[in-house]
Design an enzyme around this catalytic site. Structure first.
Site, short mmCIF file in Angstrom:
data_model
loop_
_atom_site.label_atom_id
_atom_site.label_comp_id
_atom_site.label_asym_id
_atom_site.label_seq_id
_atom_site.Cartn_x
_atom_site.Cartn_y
_atom_site.Cartn_z
N GLY A 142 0.82 -1.20 0.00
CA GLY A 142 0.00 0.00 0.00
C GLY A 142 0.86 1.24 0.00
O GLY A 142 2.02 1.20 0.42
N GLN A 171 2.92 10.02 1.37
CA GLN A 171 4.23 9.36 1.40
C GLN A 171 5.11 9.78 0.22
O GLN A 171 6.32 9.57 0.25
CB GLN A 171 4.06 7.83 1.39
CG GLN A 171 3.48 7.29 2.68
CD GLN A 171 3.39 5.78 2.64
OE1 GLN A 171 2.45 5.23 2.10
NE2 GLN A 171 4.40 5.11 3.16
N CYS A 200 5.76 -0.22 7.16
CA CYS A 200 5.43 0.91 6.29
C CYS A 200 6.65 1.24 5.44
O CYS A 200 7.77 1.23 5.95
CB CYS A 200 5.05 2.11 7.17
SG CYS A 200 4.67 3.61 6.25
N LEU A 201 6.42 1.57 4.18
CA LEU A 201 7.54 1.92 3.30
C LEU A 201 8.27 3.17 3.79
O LEU A 201 9.43 3.38 3.46
CB LEU A 201 7.04 2.14 1.86
CG LEU A 201 6.53 0.88 1.14
CD1 LEU A 201 5.95 1.27 -0.22
CD2 LEU A 201 7.62 -0.16 0.99
N HIS A 230 -4.34 1.16 7.50
CA HIS A 230 -3.01 1.78 7.55
C HIS A 230 -2.91 2.96 6.58
O HIS A 230 -2.45 4.05 6.94
CB HIS A 230 -1.96 0.70 7.23
CG HIS A 230 -0.56 1.20 7.17
ND1 HIS A 230 0.39 0.88 8.11
CD2 HIS A 230 0.06 1.99 6.27
CE1 HIS A 230 1.53 1.46 7.80
NE2 HIS A 230 1.37 2.15 6.68
N GLU A 231 -3.38 2.74 5.34
CA GLU A 231 -3.27 3.79 4.33
C GLU A 231 -4.19 4.96 4.65
O GLU A 231 -3.83 6.12 4.45
CB GLU A 231 -3.56 3.25 2.93
CG GLU A 231 -2.63 2.12 2.46
CD GLU A 231 -1.15 2.41 2.67
OE1 GLU A 231 -0.74 3.58 2.59
OE2 GLU A 231 -0.40 1.46 2.96
N HIS A 248 -2.69 7.28 7.09
CA HIS A 248 -1.71 8.22 6.51
C HIS A 248 -2.39 9.54 6.12
O HIS A 248 -1.79 10.60 6.22
CB HIS A 248 -1.06 7.62 5.26
CG HIS A 248 0.14 6.76 5.53
ND1 HIS A 248 1.26 7.24 6.16
CD2 HIS A 248 0.41 5.46 5.23
CE1 HIS A 248 2.17 6.26 6.25
NE2 HIS A 248 1.67 5.17 5.69
#
Ligand code: NI
Length: 165
Positions: free
Chosen positions: A46, A51, A95-96, A137-138, A141
């Protein structure tokens, strides 16, 4: 398409609330295309617009619960909101933007989201397990929330290797 730079956890942009998308124009399509390429390259499940430094309400979620033999597909969610959630799961989340770190985070087992596609059409999508975790999660953000602030604790390498936590 072009790769975009993924911001890491010390960037203030990751902690800001994002504004709704109002223009479903080529610029948005370029952003979503670039995000998809960036997500694939990073091997993630995701990615949210903040981000890559764009403070707008758009995310990508990789739907991994697909029948065997079918390709995983990327769901584009613009202005998404969770309209139903049920059950609970507690598991490792990463997370990236926080490379190499995983935390134990409680999430619903199932969620239903309502969102717009890249042309502004509303649709609903359901996710279970990892996909539900990813939706949550997304969407976090977009509120400026990074998972580390929700994690019960950060997992050690031993715990990750053994899968016991
Ligand atoms: Ni993330």
């Amino acid at each position: 398409m072009a790769l975009r730079n993924i911001l890491t956890q010390d960037e203030p942009a990751l902690y800001k609330k994002c504004r709704p998308v109002t223009d479903f124009n080529p610029r948005l399509h370029q952003l979503l295309d670039d995000m998809a390429e960036t997500l694939t390259k990073a091997n993630g499940v995701g990615l949210a617009a903040p981000q890559v430094g764009v403070l707008r309400r758009a995310v990508l979620v990789l739907e991994t619960n697909v029948p065997e033999g079918e390709p995983e597909r990327v769901i584009e969610l613009v202005n998404p909101e969770i309209i139903e959630s049920s059950g609970e799961q507690n598991g490792a989340e990463g997370c990236l933007s926080v490379p190499g770190e995983y935390g134990l985070v409680k999430r619903p087992m199932k969620v239903k989201v309502r969102a717009q596609d890249r042309f502004g059409n509303w649709f609903e999508a359901e996710g279970e397990g990892l996909t539900a975790r990813c939706f949550c999660h997304e969407l976090d953000h977009l509120e400026g929330i990074v998972f580390t602030s929700k994690a019960e604790r950060i997992l050690s390498q031993e715990e990750l290797d053994s899968g016991e936590y």
